[in-house]
Structures are given as structure tokens and as C-alpha cells.
Design a protein around this motif. Structure first.
Motif, PDB file in Angstrom:
ATOM      1  N   ARG A 258       0.905  -1.177   0.062  1.00 47.71           N
ATOM      2  CA  ARG A 258       0.048  -0.057  -0.153  1.00 47.71           C
ATOM      3  C   ARG A 258       0.884   1.340  -0.184  1.00 47.71           C
ATOM      4  O   ARG A 258       1.963   1.529   0.739  1.00 47.71           O
ATOM      5  N   VAL A 259       0.517   2.244  -0.881  1.00 44.70           N
ATOM      6  CA  VAL A 259       1.393   3.542  -1.030  1.00 44.70           C
ATOM      7  C   VAL A 259       0.959   4.238   0.269  1.00 44.70           C
ATOM      8  O   VAL A 259      -0.017   4.450   0.721  1.00 44.70           O
ATOM      9  N   LYS A 260       2.346   4.581   0.983  1.00 39.69           N
ATOM     10  CA  LYS A 260       1.917   5.180   2.113  1.00 39.69           C
ATOM     11  C   LYS A 260       2.763   6.717   2.025  1.00 39.69           C
ATOM     12  O   LYS A 260       2.603   7.683   3.171  1.00 39.69           O
ATOM     13  N   VAL A 261       2.921   7.448   0.835  1.00 38.65           N
ATOM     14  CA  VAL A 261       3.470   8.811   0.627  1.00 38.65           C
ATOM     15  C   VAL A 261       2.254   9.362  -0.294  1.00 38.65           C
ATOM     16  O   VAL A 261       1.561   8.616  -1.028  1.00 38.65           O
ATOM     17  N   PRO A 262       2.105  10.805  -0.189  1.00 41.70           N
ATOM     18  CA  PRO A 262       1.144  11.395  -1.041  1.00 41.70           C
ATOM     19  C   PRO A 262       0.938  10.702  -2.600  1.00 41.70           C
ATOM     20  O   PRO A 262      -0.065  10.634  -2.848  1.00 41.70           O
TER      21      PRO A 262
ATOM     22  N   ARG B  74      15.542  -2.701  -3.862  1.00 40.44           N
ATOM     23  CA  ARG B  74      14.971  -1.269  -3.702  1.00 40.44           C
ATOM     24  C   ARG B  74      13.827  -1.112  -4.366  1.00 40.44           C
ATOM     25  O   ARG B  74      13.019  -0.234  -4.040  1.00 40.44           O
ATOM     26  N   PHE B  75      13.000  -2.000  -5.165  1.00 34.73           N
ATOM     27  CA  PHE B  75      11.831  -2.006  -5.711  1.00 34.73           C
ATOM     28  C   PHE B  75      11.085  -3.028  -5.430  1.00 34.73           C
ATOM     29  O   PHE B  75      11.410  -4.334  -5.253  1.00 34.73           O
ATOM     30  N   VAL B  76       9.806  -2.975  -5.333  1.00 33.42           N
ATOM     31  CA  VAL B  76       8.763  -4.147  -5.255  1.00 33.42           C
ATOM     32  C   VAL B  76       8.156  -4.162  -6.600  1.00 33.42           C
ATOM     33  O   VAL B  76       7.436  -3.195  -6.996  1.00 33.42           O
ATOM     34  N   GLU B  77       8.008  -5.557  -7.014  1.00 34.37           N
ATOM     35  CA  GLU B  77       7.226  -5.821  -8.327  1.00 34.37           C
ATOM     36  C   GLU B  77       5.907  -6.285  -7.856  1.00 34.37           C
ATOM     37  O   GLU B  77       5.712  -6.765  -6.953  1.00 34.37           O
ATOM     38  N   VAL B  78       4.862  -5.414  -8.637  1.00 37.26           N
ATOM     39  CA  VAL B  78       3.614  -5.662  -8.085  1.00 37.26           C
ATOM     40  C   VAL B  78       2.697  -5.981  -9.400  1.00 37.26           C
ATOM     41  O   VAL B  78       2.955  -5.793 -10.616  1.00 37.26           O
TER      42      VAL B  78
ATOM     43  N   GLN C 224      10.710   2.049  -0.565  1.00 35.96           N
ATOM     44  CA  GLN C 224      10.488   3.314   0.654  1.00 35.96           C
ATOM     45  C   GLN C 224       9.236   3.850   0.547  1.00 35.96           C
ATOM     46  O   GLN C 224       8.842   4.807   1.673  1.00 35.96           O
ATOM     47  N   ASP C 225       8.360   4.042  -0.491  1.00 37.94           N
ATOM     48  CA  ASP C 225       7.099   4.644  -0.652  1.00 37.94           C
ATOM     49  C   ASP C 225       6.051   3.761  -0.322  1.00 37.94           C
ATOM     50  O   ASP C 225       4.820   4.305  -0.238  1.00 37.94           O
ATOM     51  N   ILE C 226       5.909   2.484   0.124  1.00 34.70           N
ATOM     52  CA  ILE C 226       4.972   1.350   0.425  1.00 34.70           C
ATOM     53  C   ILE C 226       5.317   1.024   1.714  1.00 34.70           C
ATOM     54  O   ILE C 226       6.274   0.993   2.438  1.00 34.70           O
TER      55      ILE C 226
END
Length: 303
Positions: free
Chosen positions: A112-116, A145-149, A162-164
Motif C-alpha cells: 500500500r502506498v504510504k506517501v502522497p 530497492r523496488f517491489v514488483e507488483v 521506501q514509498d510503500i
């Protein structure tokens, strides 16, 4: 038939005839929500309310049930937004081009995205979408560094880790606190109000409460009057309220209808999305206009 939103923010219209030519950036695929909202003048924005055009919005990857499709528009039920209007969720219309399929069998874990806002990249690191706060997608693989979705478009995407935040292996996110609800709401101070808004491109009053609560795994209905009905009523006494309680307002010409809601912050303060053309703000309740129209207060009984 279940489908998923494949634009960063999909607008749910009252009727397929409610969208205007000036709304083209909001109804095309891919949508350009930022340009759409920036190019609308005040009268065009006020028309969303006055002419009853928009009901709500859905985020990228959010599920809907398609009831019927006609002339490029789908009549849908927003399955993740509880509403009295339909037993399964909030009803409305969205361009069929903005809906796609999502393979949820790849993983039972979600992010889930946690930044604006954050960028959803293609596999070659070109931009696929600019995602809103609270956008939720199935996790395919977690890298350094990245999550594949998984996405409702053709290919999987990549998001900066870092954004999720990540759910557990069963798809459940950690339950937060009302302090965290307030902290997330503060991220959007000065964001312009948007009628029907449910994203970090613009919230309405109940949309702000809905998404900030959801960000901490607290779940309430979509609209203000139904949010009150789903919660435990409290005396209207600021000294007895707790951080995160909801405050409900009704103007004299509302005939008792709860037309506005805000989040109590403690110390007589409230954070809320007021109305067009104002922006999300913090106000001190005593001595304000809002003290005059404050009629209800409520707390989520599961806290």
C-alpha cells in the motif's frame, strides 16, 4: 463480472451523461488527473456539486463489479466502498476503457502506498502511472530497492520500496493508531478540496476521513451520514473527545442532514476538507463557524 481500475484515479459519475467535454482528461485512458483539475475553473468545479455530477472515485487496482456496459461506459459497484445505496458497495458509472483485469493469484501479499504520490514504473523504468496515497496492489516479488507488483494493465510494475508498506503473507495490513490517522491527514494540508475526491489529487470531507482511517486499517462507509451511523455516538463535548473521533456538521438549510465531517485532533482542533474552492486545513473549533453547526460526534467502536 469483477474488474479493476487501471487509471491512477477513476472517477465514478452519477450518470454517464454527467461528464462534459472539459472532463476529457479525467475520463480517458490513460487519465491525466492533474491536468484535468488544474484546467477547470471555479464554476466548472462547483458544477460537480451543484449539478450532481460525481459521487466518488476509485484508485488504481481497486475492484468494481460491472453490472452492465453500454456505449463505452460501465455501470459499476465499488466493492471497497460501503454504501447504503447498494448492498455490495457504492454504485455509479465509469468509462469502460478505465477498467481492466488483475491477476491476484500471483500473491496473497499486498503493498500500500504510504506517501502522497509515487511512481509506478514499467519494467524498463519508464513511467506507467503516478499513484495516489493508499493505492493497494498485489506483490509479485520484493527486491532490495523496488517491489514488483501485479497491475490491471498488461505488464507488472515496479514501485520504490521506501514509498510503500507491506501486508502480512495473508494480505492483512497492520492496524495503526488514531495518532497515525492524524499524521497522514496532515500530509495533505493545503491540498485543494475536490467534490467526490478520494485521492491525493483532491479529497472531499468524507473521502479524507475514509482514506485516512483506511490507511491505518480502520474501515468506515464512504459518505458522512453513513460514517456516523456506523460509529458510536458521543456527547458533543470537546473535553470528552479523543484524537481521531469524527465531528459531524449540519447547516440550518440542511434540514438535519449531516453534510460535513472532520477529524478531531485533540486540543479543540480539527483537520478537514472544507469545500470548493478551499483546501484541507486545521481549524480551532471554539469560536469558529464550525462550532455553530457542530451537531454530532462519534467514535469507531472497534478501537
Amino acid at each position: 463480472m469483477k474488474k479493476y481500475c487501471r487509471v491512477n484515479v477513476g472517477t465514478i459519475w452519477k450518470n454517464k451523461d454527467k461528464a462534459r467535454e472539459i472532463d476529457r482528461d479525467g475520463i480517458m485512458y490513460p487519465a491525466n488527473i492533474q491536468r484535468w483539475l488544474l484546467e477547470l475553473n471555479l464554476d466548472e468545479k462547483m458544477s460537480f456539486t451543484k449539478d450532481n455530477r460525481i459521487d466518488t472515485q476509485i484508485l488504481y487496482g481497486e475492484a468494481v463489479e460491472v453490472i452492465e456496459e453500454h456505449d463505452g461506459w460501465s455501470h459499476v459497484i465499488c466493492l471497497e466502498q460501503p454504501s447504503k445505496q447498494h448492498p455490495k458497495g457504492y454504485p455509479g458509472y465509469i468509462p469502460s476503457s478505465q477498467l481492466g483485469d488483475l491477476n491476484q493469484e500471483k500473491s496473497s501479499q499486498y503493498m500500500r502506498v504510504k506517501v502522497p504520490k509515487t511512481t509506478l514504473f514499467n519494467q524498463d523504468f519508464t513511467t506507467k502511472q503516478i499513484l495516489s496515497f493508499n493505492t493497494t496492489l498485489p506483490v509479485v516479488k520484493i527486491g532490495e530497492r523496488f517491489v514488483e507488483v501485479a497491475t490491471p494493465e498488461v505488464d507488472d510494475g515496479l514501485i520504490n520500496i521506501q514509498d510503500i508498506e507491506l501486508s502480512d503473507e495473508f494480505g492483512t495490513f497492520k492496524t495503526g493508531t488514531m495518532k497515525d490517522v492524524i499524521q497522514n491527514a496532515k500530509l495533505f494540508i493545503d491540498l485543494p478540496y475536490f467534490w467526490g475526491g478520494m485521492s491525493s489529487y483532491g479529497y472531499d470531507c468524507s473521502g479524507l476521513c475514509f482514506q485516512m482511517y483506511k490507511s491505518q486499517n480502520f474501515h468506515i462507509p464512504r459518505d458522512a451520514d453513513e460514517q456516523f451511523e456506523a460509529m458510536t455516538e458521543l456527547p458533543i463535548n470537546l473535553d470528552g473527545l479523543q484524537m481521531g473521533d469524527l465531528l459531524f456538521f449540519s447547516k440550518p438549510d440542511d434540514d438535519g442532514f449531516l453534510s460535513h465531517v472532520g477529524i478531531y485532533m485533540g486540543e479543540d482542533m480539527m483537520i478537514h476538507a472544507p469545500h470548493t474552492p478551499k483546501s484541507i486545513e486545521i481549524v480551532k473549533i471554539p469560536g469558529s463557524y464550525y462550532q455553530k453547526i457542530l451537531v454530532k460526534a462519534a467514535r469507531l467502536s472497534t478501537i
